[in-house]
Scaffold this motif. Structure first.
Motif, PDB file in Angstrom:
ATOM      1  N   MET A   5       0.860  -1.328  -0.079  1.00  0.00           N
ATOM      2  CA  MET A   5       0.301   0.428   0.400  1.00  0.00           C
ATOM      3  C   MET A   5       0.800   1.512  -0.102  1.00  0.00           C
ATOM      4  O   MET A   5       0.628   2.156  -0.602  1.00  0.00           O
ATOM      5  CB  MET A   5      -1.116  -0.032   1.713  1.00  0.00           C
ATOM      6  CG  MET A   5      -1.562   1.698   1.312  1.00  0.00           C
ATOM      7  SD  MET A   5      -2.806   1.796   0.246  1.00  0.00           S
ATOM      8  CE  MET A   5      -4.080   0.232   0.527  1.00  0.00           C
ATOM      9  N   ILE A   6       2.018   0.944   0.684  1.00  0.00           N
ATOM     10  CA  ILE A   6       2.996   2.600   0.866  1.00  0.00           C
ATOM     11  C   ILE A   6       4.616   2.020   0.301  1.00  0.00           C
ATOM     12  O   ILE A   6       4.488   1.132   1.070  1.00  0.00           O
ATOM     13  CB  ILE A   6       2.884   2.870   2.225  1.00  0.00           C
ATOM     14  CG1 ILE A   6       1.160   3.354   2.157  1.00  0.00           C
ATOM     15  CG2 ILE A   6       3.934   4.287   2.299  1.00  0.00           C
ATOM     16  CD1 ILE A   6       1.351   3.710   4.291  1.00  0.00           C
ATOM     17  N   GLU A   7       4.930   3.000  -0.393  1.00  0.00           N
ATOM     18  CA  GLU A   7       6.190   2.058  -0.281  1.00  0.00           C
ATOM     19  C   GLU A   7       7.069   3.542  -0.620  1.00  0.00           C
ATOM     20  O   GLU A   7       6.293   4.599  -1.349  1.00  0.00           O
ATOM     21  CB  GLU A   7       6.654   1.364  -2.015  1.00  0.00           C
ATOM     22  CG  GLU A   7       7.723   0.868  -1.738  1.00  0.00           C
ATOM     23  CD  GLU A   7       8.215   0.413  -3.298  1.00  0.00           C
ATOM     24  OE1 GLU A   7       9.088  -0.114  -3.522  1.00  0.00           O
ATOM     25  OE2 GLU A   7       7.414   0.621  -3.556  1.00  0.00           O
ATOM     26  N   VAL A   8       8.500   3.932   0.439  1.00  0.00           N
ATOM     27  CA  VAL A   8       8.872   4.767  -0.230  1.00  0.00           C
ATOM     28  C   VAL A   8      10.581   4.538  -0.234  1.00  0.00           C
ATOM     29  O   VAL A   8      10.757   3.751   0.685  1.00  0.00           O
ATOM     30  CB  VAL A   8       9.233   5.544   1.601  1.00  0.00           C
ATOM     31  CG1 VAL A   8       9.848   6.780   1.632  1.00  0.00           C
ATOM     32  CG2 VAL A   8       7.031   6.313   2.035  1.00  0.00           C
ATOM     33  N   ILE A   9      11.056   5.249  -1.079  1.00  0.00           N
ATOM     34  CA  ILE A   9      12.094   5.404  -1.231  1.00  0.00           C
ATOM     35  C   ILE A   9      13.244   6.217  -1.417  1.00  0.00           C
ATOM     36  O   ILE A   9      13.010   7.279  -2.388  1.00  0.00           O
ATOM     37  CB  ILE A   9      12.648   4.380  -2.970  1.00  0.00           C
ATOM     38  CG1 ILE A   9      11.236   3.202  -2.625  1.00  0.00           C
ATOM     39  CG2 ILE A   9      13.670   4.122  -3.812  1.00  0.00           C
ATOM     40  CD1 ILE A   9      11.606   2.793  -4.085  1.00  0.00           C
ATOM     41  N   GLY A  10      14.347   6.142  -1.061  1.00  0.00           N
ATOM     42  CA  GLY A  10      15.216   7.760  -0.215  1.00  0.00           C
ATOM     43  C   GLY A  10      14.886   8.449  -0.353  1.00  0.00           C
ATOM     44  O   GLY A  10      15.270   9.343  -1.301  1.00  0.00           O
ATOM     45  N   LEU A  11      13.687   8.937   0.548  1.00  0.00           N
ATOM     46  CA  LEU A  11      12.662  10.137   1.281  1.00  0.00           C
ATOM     47  C   LEU A  11      14.257  10.949   1.619  1.00  0.00           C
ATOM     48  O   LEU A  11      15.037  10.581   2.635  1.00  0.00           O
ATOM     49  CB  LEU A  11      11.792   9.857   1.894  1.00  0.00           C
ATOM     50  CG  LEU A  11      11.074  11.296   1.671  1.00  0.00           C
ATOM     51  CD1 LEU A  11      10.336  11.107   0.427  1.00  0.00           C
ATOM     52  CD2 LEU A  11       9.650  10.609   2.528  1.00  0.00           C
ATOM     53  N   LYS A  12      14.420  12.452   1.177  1.00  0.00           N
ATOM     54  CA  LYS A  12      15.136  13.654   1.842  1.00  0.00           C
ATOM     55  C   LYS A  12      14.230  14.806   1.975  1.00  0.00           C
ATOM     56  O   LYS A  12      13.860  14.596   1.341  1.00  0.00           O
ATOM     57  CB  LYS A  12      16.267  13.744   0.986  1.00  0.00           C
ATOM     58  CG  LYS A  12      17.261  12.307   0.636  1.00  0.00           C
ATOM     59  CD  LYS A  12      18.721  12.391   0.316  1.00  0.00           C
ATOM     60  CE  LYS A  12      19.837  11.709  -0.195  1.00  0.00           C
ATOM     61  NZ  LYS A  12      21.016  11.867  -0.838  1.00  0.00           N
TER      62      LYS A  12
END
Length: 263
Positions: free
Chosen positions: A1-8
């Motif tokens: 449902m949620i995917e976060v990749i390399g968040l800055k």
């Protein structure tokens, strides 16, 4: 449902989030824990795009927001469509003081979703019953306790029929005797299969209700794992030190977990 990749995310020279990656399955419950200033609330606000990341990718169901280029902010319509998938509840309630509990819950469906007044009223009454406040429908926020206000705020978020619920330390402003009634509503949502991400300092509750716990410090994920495993047997010294401040450590968390579960 949620995917976060390399968040800055940075605010001026202060880096608040540094290459955060996170996955939340449909129906999953993830608790974010860590000391104040570790970036937990900022991460939650990024998930709802109340705070726009500097770079990284956020996927919510079938919709993707890519900030990796950093040269174009989402348009208002894109932001609205993305945010419509999430409901967010804050520690400060944010109820409209000039509206009753019922009117607070009806406002979103009527104004944003253009629902009929009769349909919105029926929905709002059902949600008030769900959070145990059907008898407070015509009461204004100033006459409600902190726990009741927070339950109305949860019902208001649910009225928009989100796919994901985000909770930002929703019990931190409450008197201790009112915490249990709010946690009981969140526990019920978890049992019903609502996908949730919650920032909390209620370690026993996180251990009981969350599938996974993510420990953050200084804007990075230091450790993550199954809730009971991480809280009872953390592998990182930073996690152990943090958890030692709650109810005398892991043994206290186990004992407190039983008390919360019975509330």
């Amino acid at each position: 449902m949620i995917e976060v990749i390399g968040l800055k995310k940075s605010f001026g020279s202060l880096t608040v989030l540094e290459s955060i990656s996170l996955t939340v399955p449909r129906g999953g419950v993830v608790a974010l824990i860590g000391p104040s200033g570790s970036g937990k609330s900022t991460l939650l606000r990024c998930l709802n795009l109340l705070t726009i990341p500097d770079s990284g990718i956020i996927r919510l169901d079938t919709q993707t927001m890519d900030f990796s280029k950093g040269d174009r902010l989402p348009r208002d319509r894109e932001l609205a469509a993305f945010r419509a998938k999430t409901g967010m509840v804050f520690q400060s309630f944010n109820l409209f003081p000039h509206m009753t509990a019922l009117e607070n819950i009806m406002e979103g469906p009527v104004t944003v979703r253009k629902a009929k007044q009769s349909d919105a009223r029926a929905l709002a009454l059902g949600l008030l019953a769900k959070v145990g406040l059907r008898d407070k429908a015509d009461v204004y926020p100033e006459k409600l306790s902190g726990g009741q206000k927070q339950r109305v705020a949860i019902a208001r978020a649910l009225a928009m029929q989100p796919q994901v619920m985000l909770f930002d330390e929703v019990t931190s402003a409450l008197d201790p005797e009112l915490v249990g009634e709010v946690l009981a509503v969140i526990r019920q949502l978890a049992a019903e299969g609502m996908t949730m991400v919650l920032v909390t300092h209620e370690m026993a509750f996180a251990r009981d209700v969350a599938d996974r716990v993510v420990f953050m410090r200084d804007g990075v994920v230091m450790e993550e794992g199954a809730a009971s495993q991480l809280i009872d047997n953390p592998t990182q010294q930073a996690t152990r030190t943090f958890l030692s401040h709650f109810h005398g450590g892991r043994e206290g968390a186990r004992e407190s977990s039983g008390r919360v579960g019975s509330s």
